[in-house]
Design an enzyme around this catalytic site. Structure first.
Site, short mmCIF file in Angstrom:
data_model
loop_
_atom_site.label_atom_id
_atom_site.label_comp_id
_atom_site.label_asym_id
_atom_site.label_seq_id
_atom_site.Cartn_x
_atom_site.Cartn_y
_atom_site.Cartn_z
N LYS A 97 2.15 -23.52 36.44
CA LYS A 97 3.07 -22.47 36.92
C LYS A 97 2.37 -21.13 37.09
O LYS A 97 2.95 -20.20 37.67
CB LYS A 97 4.26 -22.37 35.97
CG LYS A 97 5.13 -23.62 35.99
CD LYS A 97 6.23 -23.57 34.98
CE LYS A 97 7.08 -24.85 35.06
NZ LYS A 97 6.31 -26.08 34.77
N LEU A 156 9.84 -22.61 8.92
CA LEU A 156 10.42 -23.92 8.66
C LEU A 156 9.47 -25.02 9.12
O LEU A 156 9.22 -25.99 8.37
CB LEU A 156 11.76 -24.06 9.36
CG LEU A 156 12.43 -25.45 9.26
CD1 LEU A 156 12.68 -25.82 7.81
CD2 LEU A 156 13.72 -25.48 10.08
N ARG A 205 4.72 -18.44 13.84
CA ARG A 205 5.75 -17.58 13.26
C ARG A 205 6.93 -18.38 12.72
O ARG A 205 7.92 -17.80 12.27
CB ARG A 205 6.24 -16.57 14.29
CG ARG A 205 6.87 -17.20 15.51
CD ARG A 205 7.27 -16.17 16.54
NE ARG A 205 7.95 -16.76 17.68
CZ ARG A 205 8.46 -16.08 18.69
NH1 ARG A 205 8.33 -14.77 18.70
NH2 ARG A 205 9.07 -16.69 19.67
N SER A 226 4.44 -28.88 19.61
CA SER A 226 4.08 -30.28 19.94
C SER A 226 2.57 -30.44 20.09
O SER A 226 1.96 -31.33 19.50
CB SER A 226 4.78 -30.71 21.23
OG SER A 226 6.17 -30.64 21.11
N PHE A 227 1.96 -29.56 20.88
CA PHE A 227 0.51 -29.64 21.07
C PHE A 227 -0.22 -29.35 19.77
O PHE A 227 -1.15 -30.07 19.40
CB PHE A 227 0.06 -28.66 22.15
CG PHE A 227 -1.43 -28.63 22.35
CD1 PHE A 227 -2.03 -29.44 23.30
CD2 PHE A 227 -2.24 -27.80 21.57
CE1 PHE A 227 -3.41 -29.43 23.47
CE2 PHE A 227 -3.61 -27.79 21.73
CZ PHE A 227 -4.20 -28.60 22.68
N LYS A 238 7.69 -20.21 26.84
CA LYS A 238 7.45 -21.11 27.97
C LYS A 238 8.68 -21.43 28.83
O LYS A 238 8.52 -21.98 29.91
CB LYS A 238 6.87 -22.43 27.45
CG LYS A 238 5.58 -22.25 26.66
CD LYS A 238 5.13 -23.56 26.04
CE LYS A 238 3.88 -23.34 25.19
NZ LYS A 238 3.44 -24.58 24.53
N SER A 259 7.04 -34.14 25.52
CA SER A 259 6.98 -33.00 24.61
C SER A 259 8.34 -32.31 24.53
O SER A 259 9.25 -32.61 25.31
CB SER A 259 5.91 -32.00 25.07
OG SER A 259 6.27 -31.44 26.31
#
Length: 354
Positions: free
Chosen positions: A129, A41, A38, A15-16, A87, A173
């Site tokens: 986090k 697609l 990686r 997304s970013f 993540k 996101s």
């Protein structure tokens, strides 16, 4: 700054990464813009997307676990934006080895590849986090941050520089709670971990814009923290589905009630600016005659920046405008009830979601 330069984005199909590519192409005229990931697609999908059909675009299949591939990909690269990471908090608890290989060993590989290739600047995405982590994902990102900041000590004079950006949740996101709540709205029941919970939220546009601005100003060693709004999860539900039943399921393993971007432990190292903070490194090269070399206003010793004490809060109007736009972008036929007319600030925030 990025005109006629070569930029590589790890995790460039996320997304970013995708939005960062769009912003760079819209704002600058890069010599090369390299997507390193990686996922074949997603790379194929980006190649066929008209917004990425530019002669400067390059697509490199590779994993941050593979240092040799990174060295090859960074050949002739001026700037690296490191966004690749594993993540998901629950996945980290069950697959610790994999998170360590990608988030920590991958960070070491990025540092060594950038030094070998003579990259000028590396800016790294981190997370709230990583602050006083209580889950493995946060612990791996804390280690990653330490790796990148320390890399400035042995990169040499006027050589590769490394800085970190730490921010909260990107609203809308992949994996965000907003698409999840929008889907639950149709079912009539919203699952809530704890109605007291607060979170920092920023738009994808804000996140990318902040990283690109900090890439321009960084000198190496800074940990940048943007000033961003926060909200109560209960307010987010009020914006999306006030009519739905709420089912409290309890805080999940590894979650916190409130998020922290700057803990009190780092206050003595923290400088405040108009739209961000800098947490300075505890490294000898940074200090000149015992003082910081970046200016800014030192924060008080008991300062902390948490989602619960943040004075900048999203209103219900802000959240409804943003969530309605997210629903539209996701192709979801969701209409938020009683959408109020947005004030000027709300319109600005909702327009930033892409």
């Amino acid at each position: 700054m990025l005109n006629r330069k070569s930029i590589l984005i790890t995790g460039g199909t996320g997304s970013f990464g995708r939005h960062c590519c769009r912003e760079i192409l819209n704002r600058y005229d890069p010599a090369r813009l390299i997507v390193y990931s990686r996922d074949e697609l997603k790379q194929s999908e980006m190649m066929t997307d008209p917004s990425f059909r530019r002669s400067c675009m390059r697509f490199f299949l590779g994993d941050v676990r593979d240092k040799d591939r990174l060295v090859r990909a960074m050949s002739g690269v001026d700037y690296v934006i490191h966004a690749a990471a594993l993540k998901q908090v629950p996945a980290a608890e069950y697959n610790p080895h994999e998170f360590i290989k990608t988030n920590i060993s991958g960070a070491v590989n990025i540092v060594e590849a950038a030094l070998s290739a003579g990259v000028s600047k590396v800016i790294v995405l981190s997370t709230d986090k990583a602050v006083n982590p209580i889950n493995l994902y946060g612990a791996t990102k804390l280690c990653s941050d330490k790796v990148f900041i320390a890399a400035n000590s042995y990169s040499g004079h006027n050589a590769t520089r490394f800085s970190v950006v730490r921010y909260g949740n990107v609203i809308g996101s992949r994996g965000s709670v907003v698409p999840y709540f929008l889907k639950q709205k149709a079912e009539g029941v919203i699952t809530v971990t704890d109605p007291r919970m607060t979170r920092f939220f920023l738009t994808l546009y804000d996140g990318v814009d902040f990283v690109l601005r900090r890439l321009r100003t960084m000198v190496g060693g800074e940990l940048f923290v943007p000033k961003i709004p926060s909200c109560k999860i209960s307010d987010l539900i009020d914006a999306i589905a006030p009519e739905c039943e709420r089912r409290i399921i309890g805080i999940r393993p590894g979650e916190k009630l409130h998020e922290t971007l700057i803990p009190k432990d780092e206050a003595r190292l923290c400088l405040e600016y108009s739209d961000h903070y800098i947490v300075q490194p505890v490294l000898p090269f940074w200090w000149e005659n015992g003082e910081s070399k970046l200016g800014g206003s030192p924060c008080k010793e008991d300062f902390s920046y948490t989602s619960s004490n943040n004075p900048d809060r999203y209103s219900i109007a802000d959240l409804q405008g943003i969530c309605q736009k997210i629903a539209f972008e996701l192709g979801m036929s969701v209409v938020l009830q009683n959408l109020p007319s947005l004030d000027h600030n709300s319109r600005n925030r909702s327009a930033m979601v892409v």
